[in-house]
Design a protein around this motif. Structure first.
Motif, PDB file in Angstrom:
ATOM      1  N   CYS A 213       0.819  -1.220   0.000  1.00 21.13           N
ATOM      2  CA  CYS A 213       0.000   0.000   0.000  1.00 21.13           C
ATOM      3  C   CYS A 213       0.852   1.269   0.000  1.00 21.13           C
ATOM      4  O   CYS A 213       0.359   2.360  -0.302  1.00 21.13           O
ATOM      5  CB  CYS A 213      -0.926   0.004   1.209  1.00 21.13           C
ATOM      6  N   GLY A 214       2.141   1.146   0.347  1.00 21.46           N
ATOM      7  CA  GLY A 214       3.042   2.299   0.299  1.00 21.46           C
ATOM      8  C   GLY A 214       2.630   3.420   1.233  1.00 21.46           C
ATOM      9  O   GLY A 214       2.231   3.203   2.376  1.00 21.46           O
ATOM     10  N   LEU A 215       2.667   4.632   0.738  1.00 22.80           N
ATOM     11  CA  LEU A 215       2.346   5.805   1.554  1.00 22.80           C
ATOM     12  C   LEU A 215       0.854   5.973   1.776  1.00 22.80           C
ATOM     13  O   LEU A 215       0.438   6.862   2.515  1.00 22.80           O
ATOM     14  CB  LEU A 215       2.915   7.069   0.888  1.00 22.80           C
ATOM     15  N   ASN A 216       0.047   5.125   1.155  1.00 22.11           N
ATOM     16  CA  ASN A 216      -1.406   5.215   1.334  1.00 22.11           C
ATOM     17  C   ASN A 216      -1.885   4.391   2.522  1.00 22.11           C
ATOM     18  O   ASN A 216      -3.078   4.105   2.637  1.00 22.11           O
ATOM     19  CB  ASN A 216      -2.113   4.736   0.061  1.00 22.11           C
ATOM     20  N   GLU A 218      -3.374   2.928   5.764  1.00 19.55           N
ATOM     21  CA  GLU A 218      -4.387   3.268   6.760  1.00 19.55           C
ATOM     22  C   GLU A 218      -4.668   2.005   7.566  1.00 19.55           C
ATOM     23  O   GLU A 218      -4.705   0.894   7.015  1.00 19.55           O
ATOM     24  CB  GLU A 218      -5.684   3.749   6.102  1.00 19.55           C
ATOM     25  N   GLY A 219      -4.896   2.173   8.854  1.00 22.79           N
ATOM     26  CA  GLY A 219      -5.131   1.023   9.710  1.00 22.79           C
ATOM     27  C   GLY A 219      -6.323   0.185   9.277  1.00 22.79           C
ATOM     28  O   GLY A 219      -6.333  -1.038   9.433  1.00 22.79           O
ATOM     29  N   ARG A 220      -7.342   0.851   8.729  1.00 21.50           N
ATOM     30  CA  ARG A 220      -8.560   0.143   8.343  1.00 21.50           C
ATOM     31  C   ARG A 220      -8.376  -0.733   7.098  1.00 21.50           C
ATOM     32  O   ARG A 220      -9.256  -1.488   6.725  1.00 21.50           O
ATOM     33  CB  ARG A 220      -9.689   1.156   8.121  1.00 21.50           C
ATOM     34  N   MET A 221      -7.200  -0.608   6.456  1.00 25.99           N
ATOM     35  CA  MET A 221      -6.905  -1.496   5.329  1.00 25.99           C
ATOM     36  C   MET A 221      -6.517  -2.895   5.804  1.00 25.99           C
ATOM     37  O   MET A 221      -6.396  -3.809   4.989  1.00 25.99           O
ATOM     38  CB  MET A 221      -5.754  -0.923   4.494  1.00 25.99           C
ATOM     39  N   PHE A 222      -6.321  -3.041   7.098  1.00 29.49           N
ATOM     40  CA  PHE A 222      -5.799  -4.287   7.624  1.00 29.49           C
ATOM     41  C   PHE A 222      -6.731  -4.884   8.677  1.00 29.49           C
ATOM     42  O   PHE A 222      -6.288  -5.401   9.703  1.00 29.49           O
ATOM     43  CB  PHE A 222      -4.396  -4.064   8.212  1.00 29.49           C
ATOM     44  N   GLU A 223      -8.009  -4.817   8.413  1.00 32.65           N
ATOM     45  CA  GLU A 223      -8.967  -5.402   9.334  1.00 32.65           C
ATOM     46  C   GLU A 223     -10.281  -5.708   8.628  1.00 32.65           C
ATOM     47  O   GLU A 223     -10.632  -5.099   7.613  1.00 32.65           O
ATOM     48  CB  GLU A 223      -9.231  -4.457  10.506  1.00 32.65           C
ATOM     49  N   MET A 224     -10.962  -6.676   9.179  1.00 34.86           N
ATOM     50  CA  MET A 224     -12.318  -6.988   8.730  1.00 34.86           C
ATOM     51  C   MET A 224     -13.279  -6.111   9.520  1.00 34.86           C
ATOM     52  O   MET A 224     -13.268  -6.128  10.754  1.00 34.86           O
ATOM     53  CB  MET A 224     -12.613  -8.472   8.996  1.00 34.86           C
ATOM     54  N   ASN A 225     -14.106  -5.345   8.829  1.00 34.29           N
ATOM     55  CA  ASN A 225     -15.047  -4.505   9.556  1.00 34.29           C
ATOM     56  C   ASN A 225     -16.354  -5.261   9.831  1.00 34.29           C
ATOM     57  O   ASN A 225     -16.509  -6.428   9.462  1.00 34.29           O
ATOM     58  CB  ASN A 225     -15.301  -3.187   8.816  1.00 34.29           C
ATOM     59  N   TYR A 226     -17.291  -4.593  10.466  1.00 30.77           N
ATOM     60  CA  TYR A 226     -18.525  -5.247  10.907  1.00 30.77           C
ATOM     61  C   TYR A 226     -19.336  -5.782   9.729  1.00 30.77           C
ATOM     62  O   TYR A 226     -19.820  -6.918   9.751  1.00 30.77           O
ATOM     63  CB  TYR A 226     -19.355  -4.240  11.719  1.00 30.77           C
ATOM     64  N   LYS A 227     -19.465  -4.968   8.677  1.00 28.05           N
ATOM     65  CA  LYS A 227     -20.253  -5.404   7.514  1.00 28.05           C
ATOM     66  C   LYS A 227     -19.559  -6.551   6.776  1.00 28.05           C
ATOM     67  O   LYS A 227     -20.219  -7.445   6.251  1.00 28.05           O
ATOM     68  CB  LYS A 227     -20.496  -4.225   6.571  1.00 28.05           C
TER      69      LYS A 227
END
Length: 461
Positions: A213-216, A218-227
């Protein structure tokens, strides 16, 4: 005709055979050869290769003729033409080697066709961008690959392209003040549209992350969310053939595990569950314990999570009632002695578990003593791992005493466990002896099987 015209100059009388040897044909085409004219069947097969898209007699050809066609068909043919017509063989091998540099067909049951379709579908899912990529591309692929896909190993799942909502104060963007309301929730690929349709799928490996992902970042790129969890739970329930589920490094917590387990209760075919490298705590372990008590799981791995003594007790309670689990891996948690002792006590009533991993769980002497009692009377356990704990002198002596009466344990890992080296050496000696006994037993079983299968040969000997 004069004699001089009949004979070459400077030669005497010659017979008919001599004239045949002297005759020569010089071809104007340097590629011309004396090879026989191709047979009509050969020419027909070449025309089949050229016009394969309109061919309707492929299944009526012999194996040799099909092999001829597979060796010459261009790999660029549309899958809608080849997928359900050309059987596993050299054509799919050529397709795989053209697309990927590394092709280990042994990982795919030695099936080139299975390798092609599994890797092709994996690539489509890993590059799927929600809101951008059309789901029709995935759905169009399903009828072509559903009979060949047995495992999906998804190493990344992309998130939607984030677009700021209109009307947001530009000053907030300049200051980097972003909240959850600034963007739509970052949902990943929806497996509900796919898993139910893959009627041969047996293994699913998922990691909710973005590679490179480089400089882009974000923590949310590395988790499964609720939906994501909601849609995956429904998809897993609909996939009746699934035998193995592995969800790694996806920041799965207790609430998400509970949601997943609720849909997996009563699953008809699930045999292996792996929730390693997440953030599951005691509530999640309790949910998995309920699943363990009601399912036919054979392998459970929850290493590198946040499970403590309470969660260990929940798993132990289920283990005491379970009669199918063969392997339990709880490495890198914090069970401590309360959780470790609970699991040891559960094993007093369990006759199926063969492999137990409690490494790096902050357990000490009391747990080792409790497990020593199990080793002394349990002939089912084959491997025990207590590495990276502080078992101490008393724990080591108890294990050594129990191992001296045991003939079934063939692996006992006590590295970095604060046990005296001489005690570890004596335990290793027993392990090596047990390994030798195991080899002799297997050789005896093979010999018995050989005699039962071929009594005539046994009588002759």
């Amino acid at each position: 005709m004069s004699k001089s015209l009949q004979e070459p100059p400077g030669s005497g009388p010659k017979g008919p055979d001599d004239y045949r040897r002297l005759r020569r044909i010089i071809a104007e085409d340097p590629l011309w050869s004396l090879a026989l004219v191709p047979s009509l069947s050969h020419l027909c097969l070449k025309s089949f290769v050229r016009d394969f898209e309109g061919l309707t007699v492929y299944e009526q050809l012999s194996n040799t003729q099909r092999q001829f066609i597979q060796e010459r068909l261009p790999p660029s043919l549309p899958l809608s033409v080849t997928a359900n017509v050309i059987e596993d063989g050299v054509y799919w091998e050529r397709c795989c080697k053209q697309q990927w540099d590394l092709c280990d067909v042994s990982r795919y049951g030695d099936s080139w066709k299975r390798m092609f379709f599994e890797r092709r579908l994996e690539g489509m899912i890993e590059l799927f961008i929600p809101g951008v990529t059309e789901t029709k591309k995935i759905l169009d692929m399903v009828p072509l690959c559903e009979n060949y896909v047995k495992r999906l190993d998804i190493s990344q799942l992309l998130t939607p392209i984030r677009v700021p909502k209109k009307g947001k104060d530009e000053d907030d963007n300049v200051l980097g003040m972003e909240t959850d309301d600034d963007y739509d929730q970052m949902n990943h690929f929806d497996f509900c549209i796919l898993l139910e349709k893959l009627t041969c799928l047996e293994e699913l490996h998922l990691v909710y992350r973005v590679k490179q992902c480089g400089l882009n970042y974000e923590g949310r790129m590395f988790e499964m969310n609720y939906k994501d969890c909601q849609s995956l739970s429904k998809a897993l329930k609909s996939c009746k053939t699934l035998k193995l589920l592995r969800l790694h490094q996806s920041n799965i917590d207790d609430a998400k595990v509970q949601m997943l387990v609720k849909q997996l209760l009563g699953h008809p075919s699930l045999r292996e569950l792996d929730f390693s490298h997440n953030v599951i705590g005691d509530l999640g372990a309790g949910a998995v314990g309920k699943l363990l008590a009601k399912s036919k799981l054979e392998v459970l791995s929850m290493c590198d999570n946040d499970i403590t003594d309470s969660g260990g007790k929940a798993i132990a309670q289920a283990l005491s009632k379970n009669s199918t689990l063969v392997s339990l891996n709880l490495r890198l948690n914090r069970l401590r002695d309360e959780g470790g002792q609970a699991i040891a006590e559960a094993l007093m009533n369990n006759n199926t578990l063969r492999h137990l991993h409690l490494g790096a769980n902050e357990v000490s002497g009391p747990t080792a003593i409790a497990l020593a009692k199990v080793i002394a009377q349990n002939n089912t356990l084959k491997s025990i791992n207590l590495s990276c704990n502080n078992l101490g002198e008393d724990g080591g002596k108890a294990l050594a005493e129990a191992m001296s009466h045991n003939t079934s344990v063939t692996e006992c890992d006590l590295r970095l466990s604060e046990v005296d080296e001489q005690i570890v050496s004596s335990i290793n000696q027993v392990v090596w002896t047990n390994q030798g006994l195991g080899k002799k037993d297997r050789a005896g079983l093979n010999l018995t099987k050989y005699k039962l299968e071929d009594p005539l040969r046994t009588n002759q000997s």
